[in-house]
Scaffold this motif. Sequence first.
Motif, PDB file in Angstrom:
ATOM      1  N   MET A   1     -50.003 -10.922  41.791  1.00 47.18           N
ATOM      2  CA  MET A   1     -49.360  -9.763  42.156  1.00 47.18           C
ATOM      3  C   MET A   1     -47.873 -10.261  42.553  1.00 47.18           C
ATOM      4  O   MET A   1     -47.706 -11.415  42.947  1.00 47.18           O
ATOM      5  CB  MET A   1     -49.854  -9.102  43.593  1.00 47.18           C
ATOM      6  N   THR A   2     -46.849  -9.646  41.993  1.00 49.48           N
ATOM      7  CA  THR A   2     -45.660 -10.113  42.136  1.00 49.48           C
ATOM      8  C   THR A   2     -44.611  -9.044  43.303  1.00 49.48           C
ATOM      9  O   THR A   2     -45.000  -7.756  43.191  1.00 49.48           O
ATOM     10  CB  THR A   2     -44.729 -10.242  41.310  1.00 49.48           C
ATOM     11  N   PHE A   3     -43.593  -9.570  43.789  1.00 50.36           N
ATOM     12  CA  PHE A   3     -42.770  -8.713  44.723  1.00 50.36           C
ATOM     13  C   PHE A   3     -41.359  -8.994  44.490  1.00 50.36           C
ATOM     14  O   PHE A   3     -40.969 -10.306  44.350  1.00 50.36           O
ATOM     15  CB  PHE A   3     -43.189  -8.956  46.098  1.00 50.36           C
ATOM     16  N   GLU A   4     -40.464  -8.138  44.598  1.00 53.63           N
ATOM     17  CA  GLU A   4     -39.112  -8.657  44.673  1.00 53.63           C
ATOM     18  C   GLU A   4     -38.267  -7.447  45.399  1.00 53.63           C
ATOM     19  O   GLU A   4     -38.882  -6.463  45.501  1.00 53.63           O
ATOM     20  CB  GLU A   4     -38.482  -8.699  43.264  1.00 53.63           C
ATOM     21  N   PRO A   5     -37.081  -7.574  45.606  1.00 55.29           N
ATOM     22  CA  PRO A   5     -36.184  -6.683  46.494  1.00 55.29           C
ATOM     23  C   PRO A   5     -35.757  -5.579  45.574  1.00 55.29           C
ATOM     24  O   PRO A   5     -35.692  -5.772  44.233  1.00 55.29           O
ATOM     25  CB  PRO A   5     -34.989  -7.429  47.115  1.00 55.29           C
ATOM     26  N   ALA A   6     -35.685  -4.373  45.896  1.00 56.68           N
ATOM     27  CA  ALA A   6     -35.011  -3.305  45.104  1.00 56.68           C
ATOM     28  C   ALA A   6     -33.530  -3.519  44.928  1.00 56.68           C
ATOM     29  O   ALA A   6     -32.689  -3.928  45.789  1.00 56.68           O
ATOM     30  CB  ALA A   6     -35.115  -1.907  45.790  1.00 56.68           C
ATOM     31  N   ASN A   7     -33.035  -3.141  43.463  1.00 56.20           N
ATOM     32  CA  ASN A   7     -31.515  -3.429  43.166  1.00 56.20           C
ATOM     33  C   ASN A   7     -31.033  -2.164  43.286  1.00 56.20           C
ATOM     34  O   ASN A   7     -30.845  -1.333  42.538  1.00 56.20           O
ATOM     35  CB  ASN A   7     -31.658  -4.151  41.758  1.00 56.20           C
ATOM     36  N   THR A   8     -30.282  -1.955  44.482  1.00 48.98           N
ATOM     37  CA  THR A   8     -29.348  -0.741  44.566  1.00 48.98           C
ATOM     38  C   THR A   8     -28.293  -0.660  44.059  1.00 48.98           C
ATOM     39  O   THR A   8     -27.440   0.341  44.133  1.00 48.98           O
ATOM     40  CB  THR A   8     -29.275  -0.802  46.267  1.00 48.98           C
ATOM     41  N   ASP A   9     -27.732  -1.757  43.591  1.00 51.63           N
ATOM     42  CA  ASP A   9     -26.399  -1.685  42.746  1.00 51.63           C
ATOM     43  C   ASP A   9     -26.548  -1.103  41.362  1.00 51.63           C
ATOM     44  O   ASP A   9     -25.867  -0.209  40.889  1.00 51.63           O
ATOM     45  CB  ASP A   9     -25.803  -3.036  42.632  1.00 51.63           C
ATOM     46  N   ASN A  10     -27.568  -1.435  40.655  1.00 51.26           N
ATOM     47  CA  ASN A  10     -27.967  -0.878  39.503  1.00 51.26           C
ATOM     48  C   ASN A  10     -28.590   0.479  39.699  1.00 51.26           C
ATOM     49  O   ASN A  10     -28.504   1.132  38.727  1.00 51.26           O
ATOM     50  CB  ASN A  10     -28.735  -1.781  38.555  1.00 51.26           C
ATOM     51  N   PHE A  11     -29.117   0.712  40.814  1.00 56.90           N
ATOM     52  CA  PHE A  11     -29.773   1.935  40.981  1.00 56.90           C
ATOM     53  C   PHE A  11     -29.469   2.584  42.176  1.00 56.90           C
ATOM     54  O   PHE A  11     -30.195   2.679  43.114  1.00 56.90           O
ATOM     55  CB  PHE A  11     -31.613   1.726  40.911  1.00 56.90           C
ATOM     56  N   PRO A  12     -28.201   3.008  42.039  1.00 55.76           N
ATOM     57  CA  PRO A  12     -27.637   3.808  43.420  1.00 55.76           C
ATOM     58  C   PRO A  12     -28.227   4.901  44.133  1.00 55.76           C
ATOM     59  O   PRO A  12     -27.911   5.190  45.005  1.00 55.76           O
ATOM     60  CB  PRO A  12     -26.024   4.062  42.734  1.00 55.76           C
ATOM     61  N   GLY A  13     -29.094   5.490  43.105  1.00 51.56           N
ATOM     62  CA  GLY A  13     -29.995   6.481  43.743  1.00 51.56           C
ATOM     63  C   GLY A  13     -30.710   6.288  45.148  1.00 51.56           C
ATOM     64  O   GLY A  13     -30.734   7.024  46.011  1.00 51.56           O
ATOM     65  N   LEU A  14     -31.056   5.180  45.113  1.00 51.17           N
ATOM     66  CA  LEU A  14     -31.953   4.638  46.288  1.00 51.17           C
ATOM     67  C   LEU A  14     -30.872   4.594  47.512  1.00 51.17           C
ATOM     68  O   LEU A  14     -31.137   4.846  48.497  1.00 51.17           O
ATOM     69  CB  LEU A  14     -32.592   3.377  46.062  1.00 51.17           C
TER      70      LEU A  14
ATOM     71  N   GLY B   1     -31.107  17.333  28.392  1.00 46.99           N
ATOM     72  CA  GLY B   1     -30.061  16.408  27.499  1.00 46.99           C
ATOM     73  C   GLY B   1     -28.739  16.719  27.624  1.00 46.99           C
ATOM     74  O   GLY B   1     -27.860  16.165  26.751  1.00 46.99           O
ATOM     75  N   LYS B   2     -28.271  17.344  28.730  1.00 48.47           N
ATOM     76  CA  LYS B   2     -26.848  17.623  29.047  1.00 48.47           C
ATOM     77  C   LYS B   2     -26.206  16.622  29.693  1.00 48.47           C
ATOM     78  O   LYS B   2     -24.904  16.934  29.627  1.00 48.47           O
ATOM     79  CB  LYS B   2     -26.784  19.002  29.947  1.00 48.47           C
ATOM     80  N   ILE B   3     -26.798  15.687  30.507  1.00 45.59           N
ATOM     81  CA  ILE B   3     -26.094  14.758  31.146  1.00 45.59           C
ATOM     82  C   ILE B   3     -26.644  13.339  30.693  1.00 45.59           C
ATOM     83  O   ILE B   3     -27.816  13.442  30.287  1.00 45.59           O
ATOM     84  CB  ILE B   3     -25.965  14.665  32.662  1.00 45.59           C
ATOM     85  N   LYS B   4     -25.957  12.310  30.873  1.00 46.64           N
ATOM     86  CA  LYS B   4     -26.550  10.880  30.829  1.00 46.64           C
ATOM     87  C   LYS B   4     -27.247  10.269  32.040  1.00 46.64           C
ATOM     88  O   LYS B   4     -26.850  10.776  33.235  1.00 46.64           O
ATOM     89  CB  LYS B   4     -25.481   9.897  30.412  1.00 46.64           C
ATOM     90  N   PHE B   5     -28.116   9.380  31.734  1.00 46.43           N
ATOM     91  CA  PHE B   5     -28.853   8.736  32.953  1.00 46.43           C
ATOM     92  C   PHE B   5     -28.035   8.328  34.117  1.00 46.43           C
ATOM     93  O   PHE B   5     -28.418   8.991  35.279  1.00 46.43           O
ATOM     94  CB  PHE B   5     -29.540   7.637  32.345  1.00 46.43           C
ATOM     95  N   LEU B   6     -27.099   7.727  33.847  1.00 48.26           N
ATOM     96  CA  LEU B   6     -26.384   7.440  35.424  1.00 48.26           C
ATOM     97  C   LEU B   6     -25.582   8.449  35.869  1.00 48.26           C
ATOM     98  O   LEU B   6     -25.238   8.344  36.952  1.00 48.26           O
ATOM     99  CB  LEU B   6     -25.342   6.121  34.821  1.00 48.26           C
ATOM    100  N   GLU B   7     -25.344   9.601  34.971  1.00 49.13           N
ATOM    101  CA  GLU B   7     -24.721  10.698  35.868  1.00 49.13           C
ATOM    102  C   GLU B   7     -25.427  11.187  37.094  1.00 49.13           C
ATOM    103  O   GLU B   7     -25.007  12.153  37.684  1.00 49.13           O
ATOM    104  CB  GLU B   7     -24.261  11.620  34.396  1.00 49.13           C
ATOM    105  N   VAL B   8     -26.958  11.274  36.582  1.00 52.28           N
ATOM    106  CA  VAL B   8     -27.445  11.617  37.758  1.00 52.28           C
ATOM    107  C   VAL B   8     -27.046  11.135  39.156  1.00 52.28           C
ATOM    108  O   VAL B   8     -26.730  12.084  39.969  1.00 52.28           O
ATOM    109  CB  VAL B   8     -29.223  11.362  37.516  1.00 52.28           C
ATOM    110  N   ALA B   9     -27.019   9.843  39.298  1.00 52.86           N
ATOM    111  CA  ALA B   9     -26.534   9.614  40.692  1.00 52.86           C
ATOM    112  C   ALA B   9     -25.024   9.869  40.779  1.00 52.86           C
ATOM    113  O   ALA B   9     -24.743  10.040  42.045  1.00 52.86           O
ATOM    114  CB  ALA B   9     -26.978   7.974  40.835  1.00 52.86           C
ATOM    115  N   GLU B  10     -24.298   9.831  39.962  1.00 56.73           N
ATOM    116  CA  GLU B  10     -22.888  10.165  40.080  1.00 56.73           C
ATOM    117  C   GLU B  10     -22.769  11.573  40.818  1.00 56.73           C
ATOM    118  O   GLU B  10     -21.916  11.785  41.575  1.00 56.73           O
ATOM    119  CB  GLU B  10     -22.159   9.991  38.797  1.00 56.73           C
TER     120      GLU B  10
END
Length: 381
Positions: A293-306, A337-346
């Motif tokens: 089992m592995t563990f790591e911190p969440a990357n909030t820079d690449n996933f600003p939604g968090l 399909g009206k917006i792109k993935f990164l636009e959700v957090a934007e």
Amino acid sequence: MSKKIAILGSTGSIGTQALEIVRANPDVTVTALAAGSNVELIEKQIREFRPEIAALWDEESAKKLALAVADLPVKVLSGMDGLLEIARHEATDSLLTAVVGMIGIRPTLAAIEAGKDILLANKETLVTAGHLIMPLAQQKGVKILPVDSEHSAIFQSMQGQDKQAIEKILITCSGGPFRGRQKAELKEMTVEDALKHPNWAMGKKITVDCSTLVNKGLEVMEAKWLFDVDYDDIQVVVHPQSIIHSMVQYRDGAVMAQLGLPDMKLPIQYAMFYPYRRPMEGKRLDFFELGTMTFEPANTDNFPGLALALKAGRTGGSMPTVFNAANERAVALFIKGKIKFLEVAELIERCMDEHRVVENPDLEQILAAEAEAYEIIERLK
Ligand code: NDP
Ligand code: MG
């Protein structure tokens, strides 16, 4: 001990799994079922489980359903009135809230008012109205039993423990299908990519929320309300295998966890029969097969939604509603399909920036904040 349960969202991922559990436990009675517009499936469910009331949100669909089940003694309702009548239905002792989105707030409050225990899957309700729901539940002496797997794991890890001795909640997160991806790659991710969750099969909206890590943000807020903990005492731990479903750390350093193969039926069943553990068929966890089992911190820079969720939660008041409503709308646009993935957090961030926080909002103010977020997105898109 027989159970009488009503289900809001019976045709969805959680709703259908709950009915599988009912099928395996013949002493459970289904008193009422509700869904959005899926006439065909709810008709089948009505024929099998024989509830006294059924409702579809969509009026036209409810009319079709009423005709389809005219041979049965079931009352068919529609709209919010239908959901509210189901929530208060005399014959019910527990209400499973498995609709998706803030639509769950009013029925949940109505059920608590009527003294029903809540089996809570609908996290958006607690995120936006936790400050109304938790005190009301306490006042009415009803239980709010978590169905979300992480919260069920936390709840299970608290049984028999002293609440005062809790130091920290460790909420695990698979990292979603895009774990480890960089921004440049994330820009190009499609709906199909986002819907490929590595470990869990769920409804579309929550699956997209897992890919943006918004789901984990909503779950941190959900944990804050369910377990009455500060944001400083909740930590997200990325654990890609999804075997540890979450943990509680105590003041002597002990960490209690609940482990198992990813299967929502366990937390649904645990909430349904709490505090009893009933038998359940299925594959068991094999540690040798699992290996590591592995563990790591969440990357909030690449996933600003968090990060935005945590900001909304700490700000409090009406901000979590704006976060949640903006996300609901943005995810719907992404799925179309009206917006792109990164636009959700934007889009979430734009709505949060424009919003003036209302402290301790009542139901009207929560719904107004929701409408405001929808308007902002309408204007921006
Ligand atoms: P689904 O999209 O699979 O199902 C949603 C259900 O809600 C369907 O029965 C749908 O009916 C019904 N519904 C939608 N809109 C309305 C409405 N206006 N009035 C009445 N019913 C409505 O969602 P999930 O089962 O995945 O998720 C449900 C909730 O549980 C969400 O809050 C989610 O975050 C939470 N949850 C889900 C998990 C999972 O494994 N799926 C895990 C943890 C939490 P119809 O089919 O007719 O549209
Ligand atoms: Mg979860």
